[in-house]
Design a protein around this motif. Structure first.
Motif, PDB file in Angstrom:
ATOM      1  N   PRO A 165       0.825  -1.217   0.000  1.00  0.00           N
ATOM      2  CA  PRO A 165       0.000   0.000   0.000  1.00  0.00           C
ATOM      3  C   PRO A 165       0.860   1.268   0.000  1.00  0.00           C
ATOM      4  CG  PRO A 165      -0.814  -1.556   1.619  1.00  0.00           C
ATOM      5  CD  PRO A 165       0.499  -2.093   1.130  1.00  0.00           C
TER       6      PRO A 165
ATOM      7  N   VAL B 119      -0.222   4.490   4.268  1.00  0.00           N
ATOM      8  CA  VAL B 119      -0.469   3.649   5.450  1.00  0.00           C
ATOM      9  C   VAL B 119      -0.763   4.585   6.612  1.00  0.00           C
ATOM     10  CG1 VAL B 119       0.437   1.790   6.895  1.00  0.00           C
ATOM     11  CG2 VAL B 119       1.135   1.940   4.521  1.00  0.00           C
TER      12      VAL B 119
ATOM     13  N   GLU C 215      -6.033   1.024   6.140  1.00  0.00           N
ATOM     14  CA  GLU C 215      -4.805   0.955   5.336  1.00  0.00           C
ATOM     15  C   GLU C 215      -3.725   0.186   6.075  1.00  0.00           C
ATOM     16  OE1 GLU C 215      -5.144   5.215   2.915  1.00  0.00           O
ATOM     17  OE2 GLU C 215      -4.383   5.173   4.966  1.00  0.00           O
TER      18      GLU C 215
ATOM     19  N   TYR D 146      -1.993  -3.230   4.956  1.00  0.00           N
ATOM     20  CA  TYR D 146      -0.526  -3.240   4.854  1.00  0.00           C
ATOM     21  C   TYR D 146       0.045  -4.505   5.515  1.00  0.00           C
ATOM     22  CZ  TYR D 146       4.244  -1.685   6.099  1.00  0.00           C
ATOM     23  OH  TYR D 146       5.603  -1.594   6.282  1.00  0.00           O
TER      24      TYR D 146
ATOM     25  N   GLU E  15      -4.866   1.976  -1.144  1.00  0.00           N
ATOM     26  CA  GLU E  15      -5.866   1.063  -0.575  1.00  0.00           C
ATOM     27  C   GLU E  15      -7.010   1.867   0.050  1.00  0.00           C
ATOM     28  OE1 GLU E  15      -6.001  -2.206  -0.808  1.00  0.00           O
ATOM     29  OE2 GLU E  15      -4.150  -2.280  -1.967  1.00  0.00           O
TER      30      GLU E  15
ATOM     31  N   HIS F  91      -9.256   3.884   2.308  1.00  0.00           N
ATOM     32  CA  HIS F  91      -8.862   4.595   3.522  1.00  0.00           C
ATOM     33  C   HIS F  91     -10.007   4.663   4.529  1.00  0.00           C
ATOM     34  CE1 HIS F  91     -10.818   7.566   0.990  1.00  0.00           C
ATOM     35  NE2 HIS F  91     -11.053   8.271   2.064  1.00  0.00           N
TER      36      HIS F  91
END
Lengths: 364, 137
Positions: A142, A145, A150, A154, A229, A231
């Protein structure tokens, strides 16, 4: 703005008389970037493709009837832009729309919110020196992060790409060539009809179809891509709904062909078992036991924490991101409960109610 | 875990066992001349991770035993054989069932490979022929 010729695909050039091996050469590669309202991110994606150590011959952005400036941004960044006459309804549809315009031996799909490490394409193309390889994929990390979702993702990726997927590669059966960054032989992809829209997980569908045709998929861990990714829970829900339904749909669709593919059959069998039983345990069994017997039972949610931590720490150390990984670790345990809810819902709807998810909802 | 699929259940056990068996598979590959130093490095790395994961489970179970037992030494030495054996047996059972389904399906086809297998073999043969590899072999 360029629109695909309705007369059909242009003549294919650069193809040898028979299918042959391809040395790592960007001249043999076209990248397709499906995009729907991706003006914020598509420019960076195209630039990262152009800045590769082995840049592709062509970058095609499929502007799937966006209402923002996706097409203009992509064109300004140096991509060729195609626009279907109407929204194709899915990522797979947009990618297949562009497949007719591909004139190279290899084609790659990259999401419009995904950037690549500068050597990612070069590393991935080396796989195609083996004539039996029909597809190749790399690692996913990702790009952002920050939120709990996220961070959870990760950790999931550190675990999956640092441990599971490397073992799958050793046994010659990576479970999925990730849709956000994978390369394929163009003629094989065309022979399979492009990216199918029959399931919500077109990447899993394509990967299993390739295996069923007796060909190989490679995983190259050093080739890294960086998607954005989800959120927040809204975007995450859309993505997890697609993934969970897609998994069940693919098992339903492919189970007969999976039976003859030893290691893949075993992987999918245990994954299906986990999808059902782990979900039931997390969502129903553990809370029920905690209420009925002892609240201490809730500690079972963390019972595998040491096992999860080991591969995550190893992969994070390889990437020199140990602190970030350790801080993110608790988020993983939250995310997997959410995963469980969506997986149970998908199993119930697909297998019991027989209500298949047919509408592709864009998340990330 | 596979992203989106919850839990570290039988899948985790399956991949740990896969990592433990990988060196034996690689030995066979080496004997056939299809291995490399890079492959051995990868196998060794995954084997070490699997062993570390097993050690982590052992340490955690030991810690739980230490906390819960009346006699700390007894708790440390206690080994939950039943749950571990049960998990292993369940994994074997599920994989055997999957294999049996495959054999029944194969029997129904009277031993003929499926169409996709034949097609895949033909494509691979064509590719190798184009490279002149079939003549060499």
């Amino acid at each position: 703005l360029t629109t695909q010729d309705s007369q059909g695909p242009p003549a294919r050039v650069g193809l040898t008389s028979a299918r042959a091996s391809v040395r790592g050469d960007g001249n043999e590669l076209t990248v397709i970037v499906p995009a729907y309202n991706e003006a914020e991110t598509v420019g960076e994606t195209v630039r990262s493709l152009r800045d590769q150590t082995c840049p592709p011959a062509e970058i095609i952005v499929v502007d799937d009837c966006s209402s923002d400036d996706t097409a203009a941004v992509a064109e300004a960044a140096g991509a060729m832009v195609l626009r279907p006459p109407e929204n194709t309804g899915s990522k797979a549809g947009a990618q297949t729309f562009a497949l007719g315009s591909v004139r190279t031996e290899l084609v790659m799909a990259v999401d419009a919110d995904t950037t690549l490490a500068s050597d990612a394409i070069e590393l991935l193309l080396e796989s195609f020196e083996d004539p039996e390889v029909a597809a190749a994929c790399g690692s996913v990390v990702p790009r952002r992060v920050r939120t709990v979702w996220e961070r959870g993702r990760y950790v999931e990726y550190l675990f999956a790409f640092g441990f599971y997927k490397r073992i799958q590669e050793h046994y010659g059966k990576p479970l999925i060539a990730s849709g956000c960054f994978s390369a394929y032989r163009t003629d094989e992809l065309r022979a399979m009809g492009g990216w199918s829209t029959r399931t919500m997980a077109e990447d899993m569908d394509l990967t299993w179809t390739i295996y069923a045709r007796g060909q190989r998929v490679r995983f190259i861990p050093e080739a890294v891509c960086y998607p954005i990714e989800p959120h927040n829970l809204d975007f995450l829900s859309k993505q997890l709904r697609r993934w969970s339904h897609g998994f069940v749909q693919n098992v339903r669709f492919h189970w007969r062909s999976l039976l003859d593919l030893g290691y893949l059959r075993s992987m999918v069998t245990v994954a299906f078992w986990d999808a059902l039983c782990a979900s039931l345990a997390y969502v129903i069994l553990l809370p029920a036991l905690a209420i009925a017997i002892d609240r201490g039972i809730l500690l079972a949610y963390l019972i595998d924490a040491p096992v999860v931590t080991v591969p995550v720490v190893v992969q994070a150390s390889r990437r020199r991101e140990l602190r970030r990984a350790l801080v993110s670790l608790p988020s993983f345990f939250v995310l997997r409960i959410v995963n469980s809810v969506f997986m149970l819902s998908a199993l119930w709807r697909e297998l019991v109610l027989r209500r298949s998810l047919l509408v592709y909802e864009k998340g990330h | 875990m596979t992203a989106g699929v919850p839990g570290f259940g039988l899948g985790g056990v399956f991949f740990i066992i896969s990592a433990l068996l990988a060196p034996f598979r690689e030995l066979i590959m080496t004997a056939r001349g299809r291995s490399s130093r890079a492959r051995w490095t990868s196998v060794g790395g995954q084997l070490l991770i699997a062993l570390a994961m097993i050690s982590a489970v052992g340490a955690m179970l030991g810690l739980v035993g230490l906390v819960s037992a009346a006699e700390p030494l007894q708790g440390l030495m206690s080994f939950p054989l039943l749950p571990l054996t049960g998990t292993g047996a369940l994994l074997v059972f599920i994989l055997v069932v999957a294999k049996l389904v495959q054999l029944c399906s194969f029997g129904a086809r009277r031993g003929r490979p499926a169409n996709f297998e034949r097609r895949g073999r033909r494509i691979n043969f064509e590719r190798r022929e184009a490279l002149g590899e079939t003549e060499a072999s």
